[in-house]
Motif scaffolding. Structure first.
Motif, PDB file in Angstrom:
ATOM      1  N   ASP A 140      25.500  10.935  -5.055  1.00  0.00           N
ATOM      2  CA  ASP A 140      26.398  10.122  -5.872  1.00  0.00           C
ATOM      3  C   ASP A 140      25.970  10.238  -7.332  1.00  0.00           C
ATOM      4  OD1 ASP A 140      28.104   8.279  -6.973  1.00  0.00           O
ATOM      5  OD2 ASP A 140      27.763   6.747  -5.452  1.00  0.00           O
TER       6      ASP A 140
ATOM      7  N   GLU B  29      27.763  10.041  -9.969  1.00  0.00           N
ATOM      8  CA  GLU B  29      28.429   9.066 -10.846  1.00  0.00           C
ATOM      9  C   GLU B  29      27.635   7.770 -10.931  1.00  0.00           C
ATOM     10  OE1 GLU B  29      32.805   6.873 -11.343  1.00  0.00           O
ATOM     11  OE2 GLU B  29      32.373   8.106  -9.566  1.00  0.00           O
TER      12      GLU B  29
ATOM     13  N   ALA C  15      24.291   8.391 -12.782  1.00  0.00           N
ATOM     14  CA  ALA C  15      24.495   8.492 -14.225  1.00  0.00           C
ATOM     15  C   ALA C  15      24.748   7.112 -14.834  1.00  0.00           C
ATOM     16  CB  ALA C  15      25.659   9.425 -14.523  1.00  0.00           C
ATOM     17  N   SER C  16      25.438   6.240 -14.111  1.00  0.00           N
ATOM     18  CA  SER C  16      25.697   4.889 -14.609  1.00  0.00           C
ATOM     19  C   SER C  16      24.394   4.109 -14.740  1.00  0.00           C
ATOM     20  CB  SER C  16      26.661   4.162 -13.666  1.00  0.00           C
ATOM     21  OG  SER C  16      26.934   2.852 -14.132  1.00  0.00           O
TER      22      SER C  16
ATOM     23  N   ASN D  27      25.702  16.364 -11.855  1.00  0.00           N
ATOM     24  CA  ASN D  27      26.908  16.182 -12.670  1.00  0.00           C
ATOM     25  C   ASN D  27      27.263  17.413 -13.486  1.00  0.00           C
ATOM     26  OD1 ASN D  27      27.515  13.430 -11.969  1.00  0.00           O
ATOM     27  ND2 ASN D  27      25.767  12.787 -13.201  1.00  0.00           N
TER      28      ASN D  27
ATOM     29  N   ARG E  77      30.841  19.088 -10.388  1.00  0.00           N
ATOM     30  CA  ARG E  77      31.869  18.063 -10.541  1.00  0.00           C
ATOM     31  C   ARG E  77      33.254  18.626 -10.209  1.00  0.00           C
ATOM     32  NH1 ARG E  77      31.131  14.989 -16.139  1.00  0.00           N
ATOM     33  NH2 ARG E  77      32.876  13.829 -15.217  1.00  0.00           N
TER      34      ARG E  77
ATOM     35  N   ASP F   7      36.936   7.636  -7.211  1.00  0.00           N
ATOM     36  CA  ASP F   7      36.324   8.192  -8.397  1.00  0.00           C
ATOM     37  C   ASP F   7      37.402   8.582  -9.385  1.00  0.00           C
ATOM     38  OD1 ASP F   7      37.430  10.333  -7.138  1.00  0.00           O
ATOM     39  OD2 ASP F   7      35.621  11.545  -7.075  1.00  0.00           O
ATOM     40  N   LEU F   8      36.968   9.121 -10.548  1.00  0.00           N
ATOM     41  CA  LEU F   8      37.914   9.451 -11.607  1.00  0.00           C
ATOM     42  C   LEU F   8      38.894  10.513 -11.158  1.00  0.00           C
ATOM     43  CD1 LEU F   8      38.689   8.913 -14.514  1.00  0.00           C
ATOM     44  CD2 LEU F   8      37.073  10.686 -15.222  1.00  0.00           C
TER      45      LEU F   8
ATOM     46  N   GLY G 141      35.923   3.548 -15.518  1.00  0.00           N
ATOM     47  CA  GLY G 141      36.133   4.395 -14.357  1.00  0.00           C
ATOM     48  C   GLY G 141      36.670   3.608 -13.178  1.00  0.00           C
TER      49      GLY G 141
ATOM     50  N   ARG H 148      35.802   3.614  -9.895  1.00  0.00           N
ATOM     51  CA  ARG H 148      34.855   2.988  -8.966  1.00  0.00           C
ATOM     52  C   ARG H 148      34.336   1.683  -9.510  1.00  0.00           C
ATOM     53  NH1 ARG H 148      30.122   6.482  -6.845  1.00  0.00           N
ATOM     54  NH2 ARG H 148      29.732   4.474  -5.840  1.00  0.00           N
TER      55      ARG H 148
ATOM     56  N   GLY I  46      30.423   3.085 -19.311  1.00  0.00           N
ATOM     57  CA  GLY I  46      29.862   3.727 -18.132  1.00  0.00           C
ATOM     58  C   GLY I  46      28.770   2.934 -17.441  1.00  0.00           C
TER      59      GLY I  46
END
Length: 327
Positions: A67, A69, A72-73, A97, A102, A121-122, A234, A236, A263
């Protein structure tokens, strides 16, 4: 003398307890004072919760589940709070990422979102929004519910209402050259959250009541708030926050948090849950610490008075013993 030592002991005990009571009461008061500012509320509640060890473990857990995303958050949140992320973790996140990785993940999710309207997700939301902008998404959802009705299966009335509103908003989007695009994105978020089970029962009930009650301004504001939250933080993060939202006021809080934190929002909601948006727990904490502070103050005053009395008692006894006897 035992009375004096007991009074002094209680005095020091209450003074020592004040070392914990006063800061805790001050923090609870700060949380209540920030109840209308979701970003400030999140910052206060993260103190002492998001430690370097907690951040590192959350990042490792996200990477173990592939994961990127979420990892990174957490990195963005950690850096914003002055927490150092190890170079090894940063390298793994950069690899997870990378554009190629991606794209490989996103291509399939975009197609899935376009065909089914599902996606957390995005890329998935982009596909769902693209299908909604071509009216295919709303027609698909209406057709799915029509099939359920024809088979005698339960029909999701809220989904029917959202799809109908989506067709109207899509027409307005084309007519106004994209002006209400935030509304269109917000409706896509709502439909995706409904399918993903990210919409609470109370929120769904309030939304359905507003839609059928003709409260168009309230619904438009709510939908626009969710669309803005999705564009800033985003999909999520919006889904995660929506699990704790009950009404339009909660959606406005989620938008404020997303606009302030961007983010970081996904990691904040993952860490704090409902506490990222609301201060209900802090109210109970404030009441507890106010009572504790009052009890501590009473104890301090009483023990101080007892200490003074115990110190002066020998002097009183001496004066009484020296007093002349009556003739």
């Amino acid at each position: 003398m035992y009375r004096f030592f007991a009074a002094v002991g209680f005095l020091f005990a209450f003074a020592g307890v004040a070392h914990w009571v006063v800061p805790a009461g001050r923090q609870a008061y700060a949380l209540v004072a920030a109840r209308d500012d979701a970003a400030r509320l999140a910052d206060l509640q993260l103190e002492g919760v998001l430690t370097p060890q907690r951040a590192a473990s959350e990042i490792d857990a996200a990477l173990a589940q592939d994961d990127g995303e979420l990892a990174a958050s957490f990195v963005e949140l950690a850096e914003a709070r002055g927490i150092e992320v190890s170079p090894e973790q940063q390298a793994r996140i950069a690899l997870a990422n990378a554009p190629g990785a991606r794209f490989a993940r996103g291509a399939g999710r975009f197609g899935q979102g376009f065909l089914t309207g599902e996606g957390e997700d995005l890329a998935g939301l982009a596909g769902a929004t693209a299908s909604d902008l071509t009216v295919w998404g709303d027609v698909r959802d209406l057709g799915r519910e029509a099939i359920h009705w024809a088979k005698g299966e339960p029909v999701d009335r809220l989904m029917v209402d959202l799809a109908g509103a989506g067709i109207a908003v899509t027409g307005a989007t084309y007519a106004a050259f994209g002006a209400p695009l935030t509304l269109r994105a917000g409706l896509s978020v709502l439909k995706g959250a409904r399918r993903a089970g990210a919409m609470g029962g109370r929120f769904a009930g309030n939304l359905a009541t507003a839609l059928r009650g003709g409260r168009k301004a309230e619904v438009a504001t709510l939908v626009a708030d969710l669309g803005a939250a999705g564009s800033k933080a985003g999909t999520r993060a919006t889904f995660a926050g929506l699990r704790h939202v009950d009404d339009a006021a909660g959606a406005a809080r989620l938008r404020g948090l997303a606009e302030a934190k961007g983010g970081q929002t996904l990691a904040i909601v993952k860490t704090l849950g409902r506490g990222a948006l609301f201060v209900t727990e802090a109210m109970a904490r404030l009441a507890f610490w106010v009572l504790a502070a009052a009890a501590n103050l009473v104890g301090l005053v009483a023990s101080f008075n007892s200490t003074v009395v115990a110190m002066l008692r020998p002097l009183w006894k001496k004066k009484r013993s020296r007093a002349p006897l009556p003739a």
